[in-house]
Design a protein around this motif. Structure first.
Motif, short mmCIF file in Angstrom:
data_model
loop_
_atom_site.label_atom_id
_atom_site.label_comp_id
_atom_site.label_asym_id
_atom_site.label_seq_id
_atom_site.Cartn_x
_atom_site.Cartn_y
_atom_site.Cartn_z
N UNK A 143 0.84 -1.19 0.00
CA UNK A 143 0.00 0.00 0.00
C UNK A 143 0.88 1.24 0.00
N UNK A 144 0.27 2.37 -0.36
CA UNK A 144 0.98 3.64 -0.39
C UNK A 144 -0.02 4.76 -0.16
N UNK A 145 0.48 5.92 0.30
CA UNK A 145 -0.35 7.11 0.44
C UNK A 145 0.02 8.08 -0.67
N UNK A 146 -0.97 8.48 -1.45
CA UNK A 146 -0.74 9.37 -2.58
C UNK A 146 -1.32 10.74 -2.24
N UNK A 147 -0.53 11.77 -2.31
CA UNK A 147 -0.98 13.12 -2.03
C UNK A 147 -1.21 13.86 -3.33
N UNK A 148 -2.34 14.56 -3.41
CA UNK A 148 -2.64 15.37 -4.59
C UNK A 148 -2.14 16.78 -4.30
N UNK A 149 -1.13 17.24 -5.02
CA UNK A 149 -0.53 18.55 -4.78
C UNK A 149 0.76 18.43 -3.98
N UNK A 150 1.65 19.36 -4.14
CA UNK A 150 2.93 19.36 -3.45
C UNK A 150 2.86 20.24 -2.20
N UNK A 151 3.55 19.84 -1.15
CA UNK A 151 3.57 20.61 0.08
C UNK A 151 4.80 21.51 0.12
N UNK A 152 4.57 22.78 0.51
CA UNK A 152 5.68 23.71 0.67
C UNK A 152 6.40 23.41 1.98
N UNK A 153 7.71 23.69 2.05
CA UNK A 153 8.44 23.44 3.31
C UNK A 153 7.93 24.34 4.42
N UNK A 154 8.08 23.89 5.65
CA UNK A 154 7.64 24.66 6.80
C UNK A 154 8.50 25.91 6.95
N UNK A 155 7.90 26.95 7.51
CA UNK A 155 8.63 28.20 7.74
C UNK A 155 8.40 28.65 9.18
N UNK A 156 9.41 29.28 9.76
CA UNK A 156 9.29 29.88 11.09
C UNK A 156 8.85 31.33 10.91
N UNK A 157 7.65 31.64 11.35
CA UNK A 157 7.15 33.00 11.23
C UNK A 157 7.71 33.90 12.34
N UNK A 158 7.92 33.32 13.52
CA UNK A 158 8.48 34.12 14.61
C UNK A 158 8.88 33.20 15.75
N UNK A 159 9.94 33.57 16.44
CA UNK A 159 10.38 32.83 17.62
C UNK A 159 11.15 33.77 18.54
N UNK A 160 10.83 33.72 19.83
CA UNK A 160 11.56 34.55 20.79
C UNK A 160 11.49 33.94 22.18
N UNK A 161 12.59 34.08 22.91
CA UNK A 161 12.63 33.79 24.34
C UNK A 161 12.79 35.07 25.13
N UNK A 162 12.65 36.23 24.42
CA UNK A 162 12.74 37.57 25.00
C UNK A 162 14.12 37.88 25.59
N UNK A 163 15.15 37.12 25.16
CA UNK A 163 16.49 37.37 25.67
C UNK A 163 17.09 38.65 25.09
N UNK A 164 16.60 39.07 23.91
CA UNK A 164 17.12 40.29 23.30
C UNK A 164 16.32 41.52 23.72
#
Length: 346
Positions: A6-27
């Motif tokens: 068996x196999x899973x077939x996806x219709x359409x390609x997935x874009x890579x994940x992106x980091x929109x924002x990240x902070x630990x408030x150290x700056x």
């Protein structure tokens, strides 16, 4: 000899994940957001003005940054706070908030799943006055040719409702969203309570294509696969509001929200893996696969990889997880059989 695959077939390609924002408030600069020189205790730890944050009540010491020595949680480093000042609010309205703008269109970017994680905790009031604290997601109608920004949904840490038997807050966690019956936003109790004096991880997962969302607090589900927004405004990720809502207008309690390790990412739908396939000579084949609520799934099978037959019409998933399954008793008599699970967007 039987051959089953068996196999899973996806219709359409997935874009890579992106980091929109990240902070630990150290700056960020530790201290209270107060006008420079206004207090001998010093500091101007304004959240607005750093990393694109904006906010209200600038210079009034309604928010700021605590160093580890200030909040006394080992290993946390800097953390942001909101509230904690009992002085009367003279200007700027009663709601106190800081805002991080994204102006992101997840579906158009092919990264419809937005995940927000933040460590959050409440320090209770020393007096009787208590407030509510919220993480709210707003849209930006300008991204769709309109105007204005409107709340879509959010999570509230309710510190104001008092249990009459114990005379202490219920510490209830509410979800905030649009009610189609009243055509307005309202709060709904999730049935989960939060802890005082500790940071807990709040996770929100929103699929902007299927318009479903789920939330958890320290891995305890608050809700799963509910409609995210059913109102009339456009659906996009405009901004995040971290808000203190005083219960006594212009007179907050000494309680405050501490939050840290905020991250917002965007990705394609649920990561997929080949379906699980079990075969028993007496009962046939059984498939089980990982699916995401709102997407359509269809099983197809073939005895020779040249002609495929549909096991059933495409069906939309109601839940997210290993909830897709299909049994094929006819596989008992097939010399070989191959399976596909097709996933298509709504």
């Amino acid at each position: 000899m039987y051959r089953i695959a068996c196999a899973l077939i996806l219709v359409g390609q997935l874009a890579p994940a992106v980091d929109l924002y990240e902070t630990g408030f150290e700056n960020f600069t530790p201290g209270a957001d107060r006008i420079a020189g206004a207090s001998a205790s010093g500091g101007n730890g304004a959240i607005p003005g750093t990393d694109g944050w904006t906010g209200t009540h600038g210079g009034q010491d309604r928010s700021g940054i605590l160093a580890e020595s200030g909040h006394a949680l080992p290993g946390v480093g800097n953390a942001a706070y909101l509230g904690g000042n009992t002085a009367s609010i003279l200007t700027g309205g009663s709601a106190i908030y800081v805002r991080k703008v994204f102006n992101y269109q997840p579906v158009a970017a092919g990264q419809e799943v937005v995940t927000l994680r933040v460590m959050a905790g409440i320090k209770d009031s020393t007096g009787l006055t208590r407030d509510n604290f919220e993480f709210l997601l707003y849209n930006n109608n300008a991204l769709s040719g309109g105007s204005g920004a409107y709340p879509l949904a959010g999570i509230q840490f309710d510190n104001s409702q008092i249990n009459s038997a114990t005379l202490k807050p219920y510490q209830a966690v509410y979800r905030y969203g649009y009610d189609t019956a009243t055509q307005s936003l309202r709060y709904v109790n999730t049935g989960v309570t939060f802890l005082y004096d500790t940071l807990q991880e709040l996770e929100l997962r929103i699929n902007f294509r299927t318009n479903r969302w789920s939330a958890a607090l320290d891995d305890v589900p608050l809700f799963s696969d509910l409609v995210f927004y059913a109102g009339p405004q456009s659906l996009n990720l405009g901004s995040l509001l971290v808000q203190c809502r005083p219960t006594l207008t212009f007179a907050p309690g000494s309680n405050y929200l501490l939050f840290d390790d905020l991250s917002v990412t965007a990705a394609g739908p649920l990561a997929t893996a080949p379906p699980d396939l079990a075969y028993d000579p007496s009962s046939g084949a059984k498939l089980r696969w990982l699916q995401e609520a709102g997407y359509r799934y269809q099983v197809r099978f073939s005895d020779g990889l040249s002609a495929w037959q549909s096991a059933a019409a495409p069906a939309a998933a109601d839940t997210t997880g290993y909830s897709g399954s299909w049994a094929d008793p006819a596989a008992r008599t097939a010399r070989r059989r191959f399976y596909q699970v097709l996933r298509t967007a709504p």
